[in-house]
Design a protein around this motif. Structure first.
Motif, PDB file in Angstrom:
ATOM      1  N   GLU A  47       0.850  -1.203   0.000  1.00 17.30           N
ATOM      2  CA  GLU A  47       0.000   0.000   0.000  1.00 17.30           C
ATOM      3  C   GLU A  47       0.883   1.250   0.000  1.00 17.30           C
ATOM      4  OE1 GLU A  47      -3.379   2.000   2.865  1.00 17.30           O
ATOM      5  OE2 GLU A  47      -3.228  -0.182   2.832  1.00 17.30           O
ATOM      6  N   TYR A  48       1.953   1.197   0.773  1.00 17.42           N
ATOM      7  CA  TYR A  48       2.912   2.305   0.816  1.00 17.42           C
ATOM      8  C   TYR A  48       3.587   2.488  -0.545  1.00 17.42           C
ATOM      9  CZ  TYR A  48       6.891   5.066   2.520  1.00 17.42           C
ATOM     10  OH  TYR A  48       7.836   6.030   2.717  1.00 17.42           O
ATOM     11  N   GLY A  49       3.942   1.395  -1.195  1.00 18.77           N
ATOM     12  CA  GLY A  49       4.551   1.465  -2.520  1.00 18.77           C
ATOM     13  C   GLY A  49       3.635   2.111  -3.548  1.00 18.77           C
ATOM     14  N   TYR A  50       2.332   1.844  -3.418  1.00 14.39           N
ATOM     15  CA  TYR A  50       1.361   2.442  -4.349  1.00 14.39           C
ATOM     16  C   TYR A  50       1.291   3.954  -4.230  1.00 14.39           C
ATOM     17  CZ  TYR A  50      -0.550  -1.745  -6.479  1.00 14.39           C
ATOM     18  OH  TYR A  50      -0.702  -2.882  -7.220  1.00 14.39           O
ATOM     19  N   THR A  51       1.808   4.513  -3.129  1.00  9.64           N
ATOM     20  CA  THR A  51       1.810   5.971  -3.015  1.00  9.64           C
ATOM     21  C   THR A  51       2.744   6.599  -4.048  1.00  9.64           C
ATOM     22  OG1 THR A  51       3.563   6.044  -1.324  1.00  9.64           O
ATOM     23  CG2 THR A  51       1.260   5.909  -0.540  1.00  9.64           C
ATOM     24  N   LEU A  52       3.598   5.798  -4.664  1.00  9.12           N
ATOM     25  CA  LEU A  52       4.496   6.297  -5.717  1.00  9.12           C
ATOM     26  C   LEU A  52       3.865   6.250  -7.116  1.00  9.12           C
ATOM     27  CD1 LEU A  52       7.820   4.689  -4.510  1.00  9.12           C
ATOM     28  CD2 LEU A  52       7.316   7.137  -4.628  1.00  9.12           C
ATOM     29  N   LYS A  53       2.687   5.660  -7.238  1.00  7.44           N
ATOM     30  CA  LYS A  53       2.065   5.516  -8.561  1.00  7.44           C
ATOM     31  C   LYS A  53       1.879   6.872  -9.245  1.00  7.44           C
ATOM     32  CE  LYS A  53      -1.702   3.365 -11.066  1.00  7.44           C
ATOM     33  NZ  LYS A  53      -2.886   2.539 -11.020  1.00  7.44           N
ATOM     34  N   LYS A  54       1.412   7.862  -8.515  1.00 11.25           N
ATOM     35  CA  LYS A  54       1.197   9.197  -9.093  1.00 11.25           C
ATOM     36  C   LYS A  54       2.539   9.799  -9.537  1.00 11.25           C
ATOM     37  CE  LYS A  54      -1.735  12.337 -10.202  1.00 11.25           C
ATOM     38  NZ  LYS A  54      -2.540  12.104 -11.383  1.00 11.25           N
ATOM     39  N   VAL A  55       3.577   9.565  -8.754  1.00  9.29           N
ATOM     40  CA  VAL A  55       4.912  10.060  -9.118  1.00  9.29           C
ATOM     41  C   VAL A  55       5.352   9.415 -10.435  1.00  9.29           C
ATOM     42  CG1 VAL A  55       7.356  10.095  -8.435  1.00  9.29           C
ATOM     43  CG2 VAL A  55       5.567  10.481  -6.715  1.00  9.29           C
ATOM     44  N   ILE A  56       5.157   8.113 -10.570  1.00 11.07           N
ATOM     45  CA  ILE A  56       5.521   7.390 -11.792  1.00 11.07           C
ATOM     46  C   ILE A  56       4.726   7.921 -12.976  1.00 11.07           C
ATOM     47  CG2 ILE A  56       5.491   5.122 -12.934  1.00 11.07           C
ATOM     48  CD1 ILE A  56       7.624   5.351 -10.696  1.00 11.07           C
ATOM     49  N   GLU A  57       3.420   8.121 -12.779  1.00 13.01           N
ATOM     50  CA  GLU A  57       2.583   8.658 -13.859  1.00 13.01           C
ATOM     51  C   GLU A  57       3.023  10.062 -14.259  1.00 13.01           C
ATOM     52  OE1 GLU A  57      -1.307   8.157 -12.143  1.00 13.01           O
ATOM     53  OE2 GLU A  57      -1.473   6.094 -12.895  1.00 13.01           O
ATOM     54  N   ASN A  58       3.377  10.888 -13.279  1.00 10.80           N
ATOM     55  CA  ASN A  58       3.861  12.240 -13.580  1.00 10.80           C
ATOM     56  C   ASN A  58       5.189  12.200 -14.333  1.00 10.80           C
ATOM     57  OD1 ASN A  58       1.656  13.563 -12.453  1.00 10.80           O
ATOM     58  ND2 ASN A  58       2.614  13.770 -10.455  1.00 10.80           N
ATOM     59  N   LEU A  59       6.087  11.292 -13.933  1.00  8.45           N
ATOM     60  CA  LEU A  59       7.348  11.134 -14.660  1.00  8.45           C
ATOM     61  C   LEU A  59       7.095  10.708 -16.107  1.00  8.45           C
ATOM     62  CD1 LEU A  59       9.605   9.333 -12.027  1.00  8.45           C
ATOM     63  CD2 LEU A  59      10.013  11.586 -13.024  1.00  8.45           C
ATOM     64  N   ALA A  60       6.167   9.774 -16.300  1.00  4.07           N
ATOM     65  CA  ALA A  60       5.836   9.314 -17.650  1.00  4.07           C
ATOM     66  C   ALA A  60       5.259  10.457 -18.485  1.00  4.07           C
ATOM     67  CB  ALA A  60       4.865   8.136 -17.585  1.00  4.07           C
ATOM     68  N   ASP A  61       4.330  11.206 -17.918  1.00  5.21           N
ATOM     69  CA  ASP A  61       3.733  12.337 -18.638  1.00  5.21           C
ATOM     70  C   ASP A  61       4.801  13.363 -19.028  1.00  5.21           C
ATOM     71  OD1 ASP A  61       1.227  11.190 -18.382  1.00  5.21           O
ATOM     72  OD2 ASP A  61       0.618  12.478 -16.700  1.00  5.21           O
ATOM     73  N   TRP A  62       5.688  13.668 -18.075  1.00  6.60           N
ATOM     74  CA  TRP A  62       6.748  14.631 -18.358  1.00  6.60           C
ATOM     75  C   TRP A  62       7.666  14.092 -19.452  1.00  6.60           C
ATOM     76  CZ3 TRP A  62      12.002  15.049 -18.516  1.00  6.60           C
ATOM     77  CH2 TRP A  62      12.521  16.333 -18.609  1.00  6.60           C
ATOM     78  N   GLY A  63       8.002  12.811 -19.383  1.00  6.98           N
ATOM     79  CA  GLY A  63       8.877  12.200 -20.382  1.00  6.98           C
ATOM     80  C   GLY A  63       8.279  12.236 -21.779  1.00  6.98           C
ATOM     81  N   ILE A  64       6.964  12.013 -21.879  1.00  6.81           N
ATOM     82  CA  ILE A  64       6.290  12.089 -23.183  1.00  6.81           C
ATOM     83  C   ILE A  64       6.382  13.500 -23.738  1.00  6.81           C
ATOM     84  CG2 ILE A  64       4.006  12.021 -24.285  1.00  6.81           C
ATOM     85  CD1 ILE A  64       3.403   9.613 -22.336  1.00  6.81           C
ATOM     86  N   GLN A  65       6.092  14.487 -22.888  1.00  5.39           N
ATOM     87  CA  GLN A  65       6.172  15.886 -23.335  1.00  5.39           C
ATOM     88  C   GLN A  65       7.601  16.283 -23.700  1.00  5.39           C
ATOM     89  OE1 GLN A  65       3.446  17.635 -24.099  1.00  5.39           O
ATOM     90  NE2 GLN A  65       2.456  15.724 -23.497  1.00  5.39           N
ATOM     91  N   HIS A  66       8.555  15.819 -22.921  1.00  7.41           N
ATOM     92  CA  HIS A  66       9.963  16.139 -23.191  1.00  7.41           C
ATOM     93  C   HIS A  66      10.404  15.545 -24.529  1.00  7.41           C
ATOM     94  CE1 HIS A  66      14.115  17.115 -22.436  1.00  7.41           C
ATOM     95  NE2 HIS A  66      14.456  15.845 -22.610  1.00  7.41           N
ATOM     96  N   ARG A  67      10.025  14.284 -24.760  1.00  6.98           N
ATOM     97  CA  ARG A  67      10.385  13.642 -26.034  1.00  6.98           C
ATOM     98  C   ARG A  67       9.786  14.409 -27.210  1.00  6.98           C
ATOM     99  NH1 ARG A  67      12.589   9.109 -27.754  1.00  6.98           N
ATOM    100  NH2 ARG A  67      12.703   8.233 -25.673  1.00  6.98           N
ATOM    101  N   LYS A  68       8.532  14.832 -27.082  1.00  5.63           N
ATOM    102  CA  LYS A  68       7.887  15.621 -28.139  1.00  5.63           C
ATOM    103  C   LYS A  68       8.661  16.912 -28.390  1.00  5.63           C
ATOM    104  CE  LYS A  68       3.038  14.338 -27.478  1.00  5.63           C
ATOM    105  NZ  LYS A  68       1.748  14.864 -27.010  1.00  5.63           N
ATOM    106  N   ARG A  69       9.056  17.550 -27.318  1.00  4.77           N
ATOM    107  CA  ARG A  69       9.765  18.833 -27.420  1.00  4.77           C
ATOM    108  C   ARG A  69      11.141  18.675 -28.055  1.00  4.77           C
ATOM    109  NH1 ARG A  69       9.560  23.552 -23.552  1.00  4.77           N
ATOM    110  NH2 ARG A  69      11.410  24.752 -24.043  1.00  4.77           N
ATOM    111  N   ILE A  70      11.868  17.650 -27.655  1.00  8.46           N
ATOM    112  CA  ILE A  70      13.248  17.472 -28.098  1.00  8.46           C
ATOM    113  C   ILE A  70      13.329  16.714 -29.415  1.00  8.46           C
ATOM    114  CG2 ILE A  70      15.497  16.465 -27.488  1.00  8.46           C
ATOM    115  CD1 ILE A  70      14.624  18.956 -25.802  1.00  8.46           C
TER     116      ILE A  70
END
Length: 116
Positions: free
Chosen positions: A86-109
């Motif tokens: 349950e504690y590990g799942y608290t990182l799910k939003k962080v992982i999703e935010n990293l993925a979203d940022w990575g998609i936007q970064h790849r588009k930009r670069i």
């Protein structure tokens, strides 16, 4: 003066987070386990390039930090399954935010998003 203290507090918190998640593979492992539990061999297939020795070491470290749970299955041969706590799942939003940022970064670069 209050802003400096807040900044120091935040920087210490970021450092603590980075200490737990440091290394090349921990975030990959957590991301792979965000949606379902997996056996060791499935994790190794899912995370391209990780050796069995490194996966084992990283899984132990994540278990020590109470982010995942290891379950030995009563199969022949014996297999082991991993899932986020349950504690590990608290990182799910962080992982999703990293993925979203990575998609936007790849588009930009690069100008496009990889499919897969």
């Amino acid at each position: 003066m209050m802003k400096i203290k807040c900044c120091k507090t935040n920087m210490m918190a970021v450092q603590d987070t980075m200490d737990v998640l440091k290394g090349r593979w921990k975030i990959h492992i957590i991301a792979a386990l965000c949606y379902d539990k997996m056996r060791f061999s499935d994790l190794q297939k899912e995370i391209e390039g990780i050796s069995a020795k490194m996966l084992s070491s990283e899984l132990k470290d994540l278990e020590v930090n109470q982010l995942l749970k290891r379950t030995v299955l009563k199969t022949q041969p014996i297999s082991v399954e991993y899932e986020l706590t349950e504690y590990g799942y608290t990182l799910k939003k962080v992982i999703e935010n990293l993925a979203d940022w990575g998609i936007q970064h790849r588009k930009r670069i690069v100008g496009k998003v990889l499919e897969g």
